[in-house]
Design an enzyme around this catalytic site. Structure first.
Site, PDB file in Angstrom:
ATOM      1  N   ASP A  31       0.851  -1.193   0.000  1.00  0.00           N
ATOM      2  CA  ASP A  31       0.000   0.000   0.000  1.00  0.00           C
ATOM      3  C   ASP A  31       0.883   1.239   0.000  1.00  0.00           C
ATOM      4  OD1 ASP A  31      -2.058   2.033   0.745  1.00  0.00           O
ATOM      5  OD2 ASP A  31      -3.293   0.286   1.180  1.00  0.00           O
ATOM      6  N   SER A 124     -16.831  -4.147  -8.910  1.00  0.00           N
ATOM      7  CA  SER A 124     -17.901  -3.299  -8.396  1.00  0.00           C
ATOM      8  C   SER A 124     -19.180  -3.521  -9.193  1.00  0.00           C
ATOM      9  CB  SER A 124     -17.460  -1.843  -8.540  1.00  0.00           C
ATOM     10  OG  SER A 124     -18.550  -0.982  -8.381  1.00  0.00           O
ATOM     11  N   TYR A 148     -14.729   5.238 -13.653  1.00  0.00           N
ATOM     12  CA  TYR A 148     -14.382   4.260 -12.616  1.00  0.00           C
ATOM     13  C   TYR A 148     -14.896   2.860 -12.989  1.00  0.00           C
ATOM     14  CZ  TYR A 148     -14.834   1.667  -8.257  1.00  0.00           C
ATOM     15  OH  TYR A 148     -14.796   0.678  -7.310  1.00  0.00           O
ATOM     16  N   LYS A 152     -12.857  -0.809 -13.862  1.00  0.00           N
ATOM     17  CA  LYS A 152     -13.107  -2.098 -13.206  1.00  0.00           C
ATOM     18  C   LYS A 152     -13.467  -3.154 -14.248  1.00  0.00           C
ATOM     19  CE  LYS A 152     -12.226  -1.179  -8.974  1.00  0.00           C
ATOM     20  NZ  LYS A 152     -11.174  -1.873  -8.237  1.00  0.00           N
ATOM     21  N   ASN A 178     -22.813  -1.935  -2.000  1.00  0.00           N
ATOM     22  CA  ASN A 178     -22.377  -0.730  -1.269  1.00  0.00           C
ATOM     23  C   ASN A 178     -21.774  -1.092   0.088  1.00  0.00           C
ATOM     24  OD1 ASN A 178     -24.235   0.264  -3.389  1.00  0.00           O
ATOM     25  ND2 ASN A 178     -23.848   2.229  -2.424  1.00  0.00           N
ATOM     26  N   ASN A 198     -19.767   9.385  -0.181  1.00  0.00           N
ATOM     27  CA  ASN A 198     -20.774   8.330   0.002  1.00  0.00           C
ATOM     28  C   ASN A 198     -21.720   8.660   1.144  1.00  0.00           C
ATOM     29  OD1 ASN A 198     -18.047   6.551  -0.888  1.00  0.00           O
ATOM     30  ND2 ASN A 198     -19.923   6.275  -2.051  1.00  0.00           N
TER      31      ASN A 198
HETATM   32  P1  NAD Z   1      -9.663   2.457  -0.013  1.00  0.00           P
HETATM   33  O1  NAD Z   1      -9.304   3.673  -0.780  1.00  0.00           O
HETATM   34  O2  NAD Z   1      -9.975   2.582   1.413  1.00  0.00           O
HETATM   35  O3  NAD Z   1      -8.524   1.348  -0.187  1.00  0.00           O
HETATM   36  C1  NAD Z   1      -7.689   1.273  -1.325  1.00  0.00           C
HETATM   37  C2  NAD Z   1      -6.254   1.198  -0.828  1.00  0.00           C
HETATM   38  O4  NAD Z   1      -5.395   1.139  -1.974  1.00  0.00           O
HETATM   39  C3  NAD Z   1      -5.848   2.427  -0.008  1.00  0.00           C
HETATM   40  O5  NAD Z   1      -5.224   2.019   1.188  1.00  0.00           O
HETATM   41  C4  NAD Z   1      -4.854   3.166  -0.932  1.00  0.00           C
HETATM   42  O6  NAD Z   1      -3.867   3.853  -0.197  1.00  0.00           O
HETATM   43  C5  NAD Z   1      -4.291   2.011  -1.745  1.00  0.00           C
HETATM   44  N1  NAD Z   1      -3.773   2.417  -3.054  1.00  0.00           N
HETATM   45  C6  NAD Z   1      -4.339   3.274  -3.940  1.00  0.00           C
HETATM   46  N2  NAD Z   1      -3.575   3.352  -5.043  1.00  0.00           N
HETATM   47  C7  NAD Z   1      -2.506   2.534  -4.841  1.00  0.00           C
HETATM   48  C8  NAD Z   1      -1.384   2.173  -5.643  1.00  0.00           C
HETATM   49  N3  NAD Z   1      -1.202   2.698  -6.858  1.00  0.00           N
HETATM   50  N4  NAD Z   1      -0.505   1.279  -5.138  1.00  0.00           N
HETATM   51  C9  NAD Z   1      -0.675   0.732  -3.903  1.00  0.00           C
HETATM   52  N5  NAD Z   1      -1.715   1.053  -3.104  1.00  0.00           N
HETATM   53  C10 NAD Z   1      -2.629   1.940  -3.574  1.00  0.00           C
HETATM   54  O7  NAD Z   1     -10.888   1.771  -0.807  1.00  0.00           O
HETATM   55  P2  NAD Z   1     -11.812   0.569  -0.370  1.00  0.00           P
HETATM   56  O8  NAD Z   1     -13.161   1.106  -0.141  1.00  0.00           O
HETATM   57  O9  NAD Z   1     -11.154  -0.241   0.666  1.00  0.00           O
HETATM   58  O10 NAD Z   1     -11.868  -0.221  -1.746  1.00  0.00           O
HETATM   59  C11 NAD Z   1     -10.993  -1.299  -2.027  1.00  0.00           C
HETATM   60  C12 NAD Z   1     -11.223  -1.776  -3.446  1.00  0.00           C
HETATM   61  O11 NAD Z   1     -12.603  -2.140  -3.586  1.00  0.00           O
HETATM   62  C13 NAD Z   1     -10.954  -0.721  -4.511  1.00  0.00           C
HETATM   63  O12 NAD Z   1     -10.346  -1.355  -5.611  1.00  0.00           O
HETATM   64  C14 NAD Z   1     -12.328  -0.224  -4.875  1.00  0.00           C
HETATM   65  O13 NAD Z   1     -12.392   0.249  -6.194  1.00  0.00           O
HETATM   66  C15 NAD Z   1     -13.158  -1.476  -4.699  1.00  0.00           C
HETATM   67  N6  NAD Z   1     -14.569  -1.184  -4.421  1.00  0.00           N
HETATM   68  C16 NAD Z   1     -14.886  -0.346  -3.395  1.00  0.00           C
HETATM   69  C17 NAD Z   1     -16.216  -0.030  -3.152  1.00  0.00           C
HETATM   70  C18 NAD Z   1     -16.595   0.943  -2.056  1.00  0.00           C
HETATM   71  O14 NAD Z   1     -17.671   1.522  -2.123  1.00  0.00           O
HETATM   72  N7  NAD Z   1     -15.785   1.135  -1.019  1.00  0.00           N
HETATM   73  C19 NAD Z   1     -17.238  -0.592  -3.955  1.00  0.00           C
HETATM   74  C20 NAD Z   1     -16.865  -1.472  -4.977  1.00  0.00           C
HETATM   75  C21 NAD Z   1     -15.524  -1.750  -5.201  1.00  0.00           C
HETATM   76  N1  UDP Z   2     -26.619  10.134  -1.345  1.00  0.00           N
HETATM   77  C1  UDP Z   2     -27.207  11.259  -0.816  1.00  0.00           C
HETATM   78  N2  UDP Z   2     -26.418  12.199  -0.211  1.00  0.00           N
HETATM   79  C2  UDP Z   2     -25.065  12.067  -0.103  1.00  0.00           C
HETATM   80  C3  UDP Z   2     -24.463  10.899  -0.648  1.00  0.00           C
HETATM   81  C4  UDP Z   2     -25.267   9.963  -1.269  1.00  0.00           C
HETATM   82  O1  UDP Z   2     -28.436  11.421  -0.883  1.00  0.00           O
HETATM   83  O2  UDP Z   2     -24.391  12.961   0.438  1.00  0.00           O
HETATM   84  C5  UDP Z   2     -27.466   9.097  -1.966  1.00  0.00           C
HETATM   85  C6  UDP Z   2     -27.131   8.808  -3.419  1.00  0.00           C
HETATM   86  O3  UDP Z   2     -27.835   9.674  -4.273  1.00  0.00           O
HETATM   87  C7  UDP Z   2     -27.555   7.333  -3.548  1.00  0.00           C
HETATM   88  C8  UDP Z   2     -27.297   6.765  -2.150  1.00  0.00           C
HETATM   89  O4  UDP Z   2     -27.251   7.881  -1.267  1.00  0.00           O
HETATM   90  O5  UDP Z   2     -28.943   7.251  -3.804  1.00  0.00           O
HETATM   91  C9  UDP Z   2     -25.979   5.997  -2.044  1.00  0.00           C
HETATM   92  O6  UDP Z   2     -24.943   6.838  -2.510  1.00  0.00           O
HETATM   93  P1  UDP Z   2     -23.408   6.421  -2.383  1.00  0.00           P
HETATM   94  O7  UDP Z   2     -22.603   7.535  -2.990  1.00  0.00           O
HETATM   95  O8  UDP Z   2     -23.122   6.044  -0.978  1.00  0.00           O
HETATM   96  O9  UDP Z   2     -23.303   5.088  -3.259  1.00  0.00           O
HETATM   97  P2  UDP Z   2     -23.493   4.895  -4.857  1.00  0.00           P
HETATM   98  O10 UDP Z   2     -24.385   5.953  -5.368  1.00  0.00           O
HETATM   99  O11 UDP Z   2     -22.110   4.977  -5.411  1.00  0.00           O
HETATM  100  O12 UDP Z   2     -24.089   3.546  -5.000  1.00  0.00           O
END
Ligand code: NAD
Ligand code: UDP
Length: 337
Positions: A31, A124, A148, A152, A178, A198
């Site tokens: 990381d 995702s 984004y 993915k 989510n 979020n």
């Molecule tokens: P996060 O940002 O908390 O964790 C990602 C980690 O990757 C961080 O610690 C960051 O420092 C590290 N990182 C970023 N770029 C890097 C690089 N180039 N080299 C090494 N480390 C690096 O995010 P998260 O919520 O824990 O998400 C983890 C994974 O899950 C991500 O790939 C994200 O796209 C995916 N994901 C997240 C969500 C969500 O809503 N949190 C939903 C779907 C998918």
């Molecule tokens: N949302 C909202 N206010 C905020 C952030 C999100 O009303 O400040 C709503 C957004 O429109 C969606 C839901 O909450 O309907 C979840 O949003 P989030 O960004 O957490 O997830 P995503 O939209 O990426 O699924």
């Protein structure tokens, strides 16, 4: 098993490490702390009794990743490292393609150099794009509607093609819905940098007094109460899904893909109500215009993960809100406190 966890200091990675250590796995983190804090290492040690190995290396750094692979010799990799903000991905698309797509290429190259054959990937639900039907199952066409989601989807394709070229390897793609909630100890949780994009981190920061009020993005959607509906999955359930995916991946070659969600959608107002109940605080909000690019409603059909991985979500929105509130109220400034 020796498991290399890229992005292991992040929100989902750190919670997954707790579950990995509980199952007796050895863990090594890669990381850069671009979106996380080194304090996570202390919290992980507190919770698990083990301080994970750490390499502060960028996944795009071929030489650095080669050194990590050669010294740690992982038996499997869980690839969390990446950038995840939909809005930001439109502003700096090249950076998103570089980290999320090129980072995956470098990871696979360096895994291959040391004969590591199993990878679990953080994908995702965004890859599906606008729903043609709901709930989304894994056969739903993929048509991501933002940068984004494109990154993915491309990474999924690269992983799939790599597996085809290396028939004894194994790729498990997890499409998260989510992710929300925090570790039950209140010692780890989501700690966004700056104003949260979020819903749930924003709600939690309003409850703790860091922000004045939540903007509810639209109340005129075609949903039961007019606000957006999502499938909120507790981060500990999501972490458990990675253990199931790893167990599955090491047993057979091939590529497989799974939705990781609960199958139930909740509206923004449902979540505000549940959080208010869990925290005993009123959540001030006002209705604001719709957020550009938002979908009205989406949720998972998680049946395949149940049948094939033997995984299903165990925690509901009460647990999500209670754990988030414990984390936020015990750590009002997140890891920076
Ligand atoms: P996060 O940002 O908390 O964790 C990602 C980690 O990757 C961080 O610690 C960051 O420092 C590290 N990182 C970023 N770029 C890097 C690089 N180039 N080299 C090494 N480390 C690096 O995010 P998260 O919520 O824990 O998400 C983890 C994974 O899950 C991500 O790939 C994200 O796209 C995916 N994901 C997240 C969500 C969500 O809503 N949190 C939903 C779907 C998918
Ligand atoms: N949302 C909202 N206010 C905020 C952030 C999100 O009303 O400040 C709503 C957004 O429109 C969606 C839901 O909450 O309907 C979840 O949003 P989030 O960004 O957490 O997830 P995503 O939209 O990426 O699924």
């Amino acid at each position: 098993m020796r498991v290399l966890v890229t992005g292991g200091a992040g929100y989902i990675g750190s919670h997954t490490i707790v579950e990995l250590v509980a199952k007796g796995h050895d863990v090594c983190i890669v990381d850069t702390f671009r979106n996380s804090s080194p304090e996570v290492l202390n919290r992980l040690e507190e919770i698990t009794g083990v301080r994970p190995l750490l390499h502060k290396v960028d996944v795009r750094d071929r030489a650095g990743m080669k050194t990590v692979m050669e010294s740690y010799k992982p038996e499997a990799v869980i690839h969390f490292a990446g950038l995840k903000a939909v809005g930001e991905s439109a502003e700096i698309p090249l950076e998103y393609y570089d980290v999320n797509v090129q980072g995956t290429v470098v990871l696979l190259e360096t895994m291959q150099a040391v004969g590591c054959k199993t990878v679990v990937f953080s994908s995702s639900a965004t890859v599906y794009g606008a729903p043609q039907y709901l709930p989304y199952d894994e056969a739903h066409p993929c048509a991501p509607s933002n940068v984004y989601g494109q990154t993915k989807h491309m990474a999924e394709q690269i992983l799939t093609d790599w597996q085809l070229a290396n028939p004894d390897s194994s790729v498990v793609l997890l499409r998260y819905f989510n992710p929300v909630g925090a570790h039950s100890s209140g010692r780890m949780g989501e700690d966004p940098d700056g104003p949260p994009n979020n819903l749930m981190p924003f709600v939690a920061q309003v409850a703790v007094g860091r922000r004045e009020k939540l903007a509810v993005f639209g109340d005129d959607y075609d949903t039961p109460d007019g606000t957006g509906v999502r499938d909120y999955i507790h981060v500990t359930d999501l972490a458990r899904a990675h253990i199931s995916a790893l167990d599955y991946g090491v047993k057979q070659a091939g590529t497989d893909v799974f939705n990781i969600g609960t199958g139930t959608g909740y509206s923004v107002l449902d979540m505000i109500k549940a959080f208010s109940k869990a925290s005993g605080r009123e959540i001030a909000y006002e209705v604001a215009p719709r957020r550009v690019g938002d979908l009205a409603s989406y949720y998972a059909n998680p049946a395949k993960a149940g049948t094939v991985l033997g995984w299903s979500a165990e925690r509901g929105i009460e647990d999500i809100c209670t754990s988030t509130w414990k984390w936020q109220s015990d750590n009002p400034r997140g890891y920076g406190a």
